[in-house]
Write a protein that holds these residues in place. Sequence first.
Motif, PDB file in Angstrom:
ATOM      1  N   LEU A 219      -5.462  -2.586  16.563  1.00 42.45           N
ATOM      2  CA  LEU A 219      -4.444  -2.814  15.528  1.00 42.45           C
ATOM      3  C   LEU A 219      -4.508  -1.749  14.422  1.00 42.45           C
ATOM      4  O   LEU A 219      -3.480  -1.302  13.920  1.00 42.45           O
ATOM      5  N   THR A 220      -5.746  -1.333  14.071  1.00 44.81           N
ATOM      6  CA  THR A 220      -5.862  -0.322  13.011  1.00 44.81           C
ATOM      7  C   THR A 220      -5.250   1.003  13.481  1.00 44.81           C
ATOM      8  O   THR A 220      -4.535   1.667  12.735  1.00 44.81           O
ATOM      9  N   THR A 221      -5.522   1.350  14.762  1.00 46.19           N
ATOM     10  CA  THR A 221      -4.954   2.597  15.278  1.00 46.19           C
ATOM     11  C   THR A 221      -3.423   2.506  15.308  1.00 46.19           C
ATOM     12  O   THR A 221      -2.721   3.428  14.883  1.00 46.19           O
ATOM     13  N   ALA A 222      -2.930   1.359  15.806  1.00 46.14           N
ATOM     14  CA  ALA A 222      -1.479   1.195  15.931  1.00 46.14           C
ATOM     15  C   ALA A 222      -0.808   1.280  14.562  1.00 46.14           C
ATOM     16  O   ALA A 222       0.208   1.961  14.386  1.00 46.14           O
ATOM     17  N   ARG A 223      -1.393   0.602  13.566  1.00 45.10           N
ATOM     18  CA  ARG A 223      -0.752   0.592  12.229  1.00 45.10           C
ATOM     19  C   ARG A 223      -0.773   2.011  11.635  1.00 45.10           C
ATOM     20  O   ARG A 223       0.180   2.440  11.009  1.00 45.10           O
ATOM     21  N   SER A 224      -1.867   2.763  11.879  1.00 47.55           N
ATOM     22  CA  SER A 224      -1.930   4.123  11.328  1.00 47.55           C
ATOM     23  C   SER A 224      -0.875   5.003  11.985  1.00 47.55           C
ATOM     24  O   SER A 224      -0.175   5.765  11.306  1.00 47.55           O
TER      25      SER A 224
ATOM     26  N   THR B 219      -5.137   0.518   2.687  1.00 41.82           N
ATOM     27  CA  THR B 219      -6.331   0.016   3.373  1.00 41.82           C
ATOM     28  C   THR B 219      -7.345  -0.481   2.348  1.00 41.82           C
ATOM     29  O   THR B 219      -7.908  -1.583   2.501  1.00 41.82           O
ATOM     30  N   ALA B 220      -7.583   0.329   1.308  1.00 39.84           N
ATOM     31  CA  ALA B 220      -8.589  -0.056   0.311  1.00 39.84           C
ATOM     32  C   ALA B 220      -8.215  -1.382  -0.334  1.00 39.84           C
ATOM     33  O   ALA B 220      -9.075  -2.256  -0.518  1.00 39.84           O
ATOM     34  N   PHE B 221      -6.942  -1.589  -0.642  1.00 36.22           N
ATOM     35  CA  PHE B 221      -6.558  -2.824  -1.305  1.00 36.22           C
ATOM     36  C   PHE B 221      -6.653  -4.024  -0.368  1.00 36.22           C
ATOM     37  O   PHE B 221      -7.047  -5.105  -0.781  1.00 36.22           O
ATOM     38  N   LEU B 222      -6.308  -3.787   0.893  1.00 30.70           N
ATOM     39  CA  LEU B 222      -6.441  -4.902   1.834  1.00 30.70           C
ATOM     40  C   LEU B 222      -7.909  -5.255   2.038  1.00 30.70           C
ATOM     41  O   LEU B 222      -8.268  -6.434   2.105  1.00 30.70           O
ATOM     42  N   VAL B 223      -8.768  -4.206   2.112  1.00 29.49           N
ATOM     43  CA  VAL B 223     -10.206  -4.469   2.269  1.00 29.49           C
ATOM     44  C   VAL B 223     -10.720  -5.230   1.049  1.00 29.49           C
ATOM     45  O   VAL B 223     -11.440  -6.232   1.168  1.00 29.49           O
ATOM     46  N   MET B 224     -10.310  -4.794  -0.135  1.00 36.30           N
ATOM     47  CA  MET B 224     -10.736  -5.469  -1.371  1.00 36.30           C
ATOM     48  C   MET B 224     -10.289  -6.923  -1.383  1.00 36.30           C
ATOM     49  O   MET B 224     -11.040  -7.824  -1.734  1.00 36.30           O
ATOM     50  N   LEU B 225      -9.027  -7.099  -0.976  1.00 37.11           N
ATOM     51  CA  LEU B 225      -8.483  -8.459  -0.934  1.00 37.11           C
ATOM     52  C   LEU B 225      -9.327  -9.313   0.008  1.00 37.11           C
ATOM     53  O   LEU B 225      -9.704 -10.458  -0.324  1.00 37.11           O
ATOM     54  N   GLY B 226      -9.636  -8.755   1.164  1.00 34.14           N
ATOM     55  CA  GLY B 226     -10.449  -9.457   2.159  1.00 34.14           C
ATOM     56  C   GLY B 226     -11.811  -9.818   1.591  1.00 34.14           C
ATOM     57  O   GLY B 226     -12.268 -10.969   1.735  1.00 34.14           O
ATOM     58  N   ILE B 227     -12.443  -8.843   0.936  1.00 35.20           N
ATOM     59  CA  ILE B 227     -13.781  -9.076   0.384  1.00 35.20           C
ATOM     60  C   ILE B 227     -13.731 -10.181  -0.665  1.00 35.20           C
ATOM     61  O   ILE B 227     -14.536 -11.110  -0.663  1.00 35.20           O
TER      62      ILE B 227
ATOM     63  N   LEU C 116      -1.422  -6.413   7.828  1.00 35.62           N
ATOM     64  CA  LEU C 116      -2.102  -7.666   7.470  1.00 35.62           C
ATOM     65  C   LEU C 116      -2.945  -8.177   8.632  1.00 35.62           C
ATOM     66  O   LEU C 116      -4.113  -8.547   8.454  1.00 35.62           O
ATOM     67  N   ILE C 117      -2.355  -8.152   9.839  1.00 36.34           N
ATOM     68  CA  ILE C 117      -3.086  -8.702  11.000  1.00 36.34           C
ATOM     69  C   ILE C 117      -4.341  -7.847  11.267  1.00 36.34           C
ATOM     70  O   ILE C 117      -5.413  -8.373  11.552  1.00 36.34           O
ATOM     71  N   ALA C 118      -4.174  -6.502  11.143  1.00 37.53           N
ATOM     72  CA  ALA C 118      -5.322  -5.612  11.380  1.00 37.53           C
ATOM     73  C   ALA C 118      -6.432  -5.954  10.397  1.00 37.53           C
ATOM     74  O   ALA C 118      -7.612  -5.970  10.752  1.00 37.53           O
ATOM     75  N   GLN C 119      -6.036  -6.262   9.148  1.00 36.82           N
ATOM     76  CA  GLN C 119      -7.045  -6.571   8.132  1.00 36.82           C
ATOM     77  C   GLN C 119      -7.718  -7.907   8.420  1.00 36.82           C
ATOM     78  O   GLN C 119      -8.924  -8.067   8.251  1.00 36.82           O
ATOM     79  N   VAL C 120      -6.909  -8.881   8.900  1.00 30.63           N
ATOM     80  CA  VAL C 120      -7.475 -10.190   9.242  1.00 30.63           C
ATOM     81  C   VAL C 120      -8.539 -10.005  10.332  1.00 30.63           C
ATOM     82  O   VAL C 120      -9.647 -10.559  10.248  1.00 30.63           O
ATOM     83  N   PHE C 121      -8.225  -9.179  11.322  1.00 31.25           N
ATOM     84  CA  PHE C 121      -9.194  -8.935  12.402  1.00 31.25           C
ATOM     85  C   PHE C 121     -10.441  -8.255  11.854  1.00 31.25           C
ATOM     86  O   PHE C 121     -11.561  -8.575  12.232  1.00 31.25           O
ATOM     87  N   SER C 122     -10.208  -7.299  10.956  1.00 26.73           N
ATOM     88  CA  SER C 122     -11.334  -6.549  10.410  1.00 26.73           C
ATOM     89  C   SER C 122     -12.259  -7.465   9.603  1.00 26.73           C
ATOM     90  O   SER C 122     -13.481  -7.438   9.763  1.00 26.73           O
ATOM     91  N   ASN C 123     -11.658  -8.318   8.760  1.00 24.98           N
ATOM     92  CA  ASN C 123     -12.484  -9.259   7.977  1.00 24.98           C
ATOM     93  C   ASN C 123     -13.070 -10.331   8.877  1.00 24.98           C
ATOM     94  O   ASN C 123     -14.170 -10.831   8.623  1.00 24.98           O
ATOM     95  N   GLY C 124     -12.318 -10.664   9.925  1.00 28.84           N
ATOM     96  CA  GLY C 124     -12.811 -11.650  10.892  1.00 28.84           C
ATOM     97  C   GLY C 124     -14.155 -11.222  11.458  1.00 28.84           C
ATOM     98  O   GLY C 124     -15.049 -12.071  11.667  1.00 28.84           O
TER      99      GLY C 124
END
Length: 692
Positions: free
Chosen positions: A176-181, A243-251, A104-112
């Motif tokens: 964060l993305t690398t760490a989560r992967s 990842t795809a669902f988190l990205v979609m959620l973010g979008i 979640l945090i990685a996605q927040v940063f990515s959308n940020g």
Amino acid sequence: MNNGRIENIGTFDTLADVLLKSIKRQDSQEDVKKAEVKEMPTKKHERMLSIVSVASSIGKEFTEVEQNIQEEVEKGQLSFSMYIQYYRTGASICLLVCMLLLFLIAQVFSNGCDLWVAHWTNGETANAANNTKYTVNVSSAKSNEINNIENSYDFIESQKNYIYIYTIFIAGSIILTTARSLLFYQVCMNASKGLHNKMFSNVLKAPMRFFNTNPSGRILNRFSRDIGAVDEILPKATIDAITAFLVMLGILMMVFIVTPWMILPAVILGILFYFFRRVYLSSAQDIKRIEGVNRAPVFSHISATLYGMSTIRSSKAEEMVIHEFDSLQDQHTGSWFMFLACSGALGFYLDCISLAFLILVTFQFLIMETNSGMSGNIGLVVSSSMILIGMLQLGVRQTTEVSSNMTSVERVMQYTKVEKEEELNPEATEKPKNWPSAGKIAFKNTYLRYAPEDPPALKSLNIVIQPGEKIGIVGRTGAGKSTLISSLFRLAPIDGTIAIDDIDTSTVSLEHLRSNISIIPQEPILFSASIRYNLDPFNKVSDDVIWQALNDVELKDTIESLDQKVCEGGSNFSAGQRQLVCLARAIIRNNKILVMDEATANVDPHTDSLIQTTIRENFKDCTVLTIAHRLNTIMDCDKVLVMDSGKAVEFEAPHRLLQLPGGFFTKMVEKTGPAMEAQLRQIAKIAYKLED
Ligand SMILES: Nc1ncnc2c1ncn2[C@@H]1O[C@H](COP(=O)(O)OP(=O)(O)OP(=O)(O)O)[C@@H](O)[C@H]1O
């Protein structure tokens, strides 16, 4: 033939005569009793005449094929608990929660990053507008100059801030993305390893019935294809899907922030999407299961074909085998193609949904005039919505990939729950030391059933075998000879008691029981490893002991070194040599009880005679149970046990049994013909007198 050369050629009678003489010559040095015993195999036609059970292996295979039950196929949607079980095998709940938060945090940063770029663009646009106004209104050149310097200073400062914050978002996102992967793959690998090890240990401990009812192809399928899917496909598909669902959620969140009313069409399209996915999933999962089930017979067919290659070629059955293979392959390809077609159809419907959403988003900016019409916001929403199309496709494809590959987890899980043999008697944990020291075996009212619904294959067995006795077991095919041996090893559930040296075998751990009884099976088993490993797999004895055992079985000259490789299934040794290696293995183990299950059925008379002599010499003080293929091999035994329909019908010294007119054993001996009968009676008589 001898050593690859033609040693003799002629009619059956001439050769039988020559062979008889040569074997007589070899045996002339030995004592009377041994000579009497050894002369018997010289007459080749005994192979045909000797009753008992030549067709046993064929019969068993047939029974096994008949017994193969249909592969268990789960139906319907995969339960959510399957996912939980899978991830729980790979990590603790705490680690799983951490992993989820990291996602979640990685996605927040990515959308940020995206939001910040939009904010930056809006800021730049506003700045530019302010500057233009300011330049037009101010007339004084000096003050204009001063203000310009101040403005450009502010501008640089604000630019710096934008860049710093953007850099923080980018760096955080990468880390964060690398760490989560990494964490996610580690958890998946742990789960995969855990499942494999659990399945492997369960299958190793499964009761014999499991192997009788599951063909090897089916078991191999779980260890190869299913574990392959869990190892390689599932982790990648899962991380892509998440990842795809988190990205979609973010979008969607970004779109809703900018144009809140878009929630309504998004919900409608979401419902449509859910509906399509549901329809697809229920069919795709079943099709994938059918595909898995259709794959197993292809494997079984290939392994059976390779195993029986010589038979197929000699009987010119290639066409038939190819035809069978093609039809199995067709079935498998059919189900696989069906799966691909389903995925294609789903892809098309998803494209339609995403395009509809994109059209709505784009047109609403043209139609509606709101604050959100700032260039940064419009750019953010339109570009994000275009990403959404790709993400929706990827996300749904990968979730269905996850669900369909979770069927592999489901199939592996099935095998991790196979009933274990030990569970037959959970209290059987005793490991008595130096047991058995004498080798007394007592069957007390013993019954054995291969399956609870089957009739007993061994019935009311009440016999006592004294320490060191040599017992020959005879009976027609299906009489229960091998079953008796199975009961000794507790390969199936038993009623009644079997006591070895007065200790009930049901109280002894299976591993201890089995490792203390040696067996030379009809089909000798050799491992694809060195000779040393084949003879002493647990490295318990010195090389001298191994060489001595090889010497005893006359293999010392054939084997160059203990590191010599044994090919798969011992194919670089003849059937007789394989049997001798097994015998050497039994000599090294030095157990008090030896069982031979028609061990000499497939070997030439010389090897047969060598095996008999070696056993008499090396297992003098041991209890030896021999399932007889040729009656002459057991005529000098201490006792003969005659089995019929799972019951022990006669159990006495062969000479005494032969005194019973019309007895089972007498009839068997009579069937061998008058000349052979006389010889057999003679051997039995001499052996009986020697004993007295
Ligand atoms: N794995 C099995 N599952 C179910 N029934 C079995 C199994 N093995 C044997 N049986 C049944 O038990 C009975 C005794 O079989 P068993 O193999 O002990 O006979 P046998 O005397 O050793 O025959 P053969 O000399 O042909 O090997 C037969 O009726 C057979 O069908």
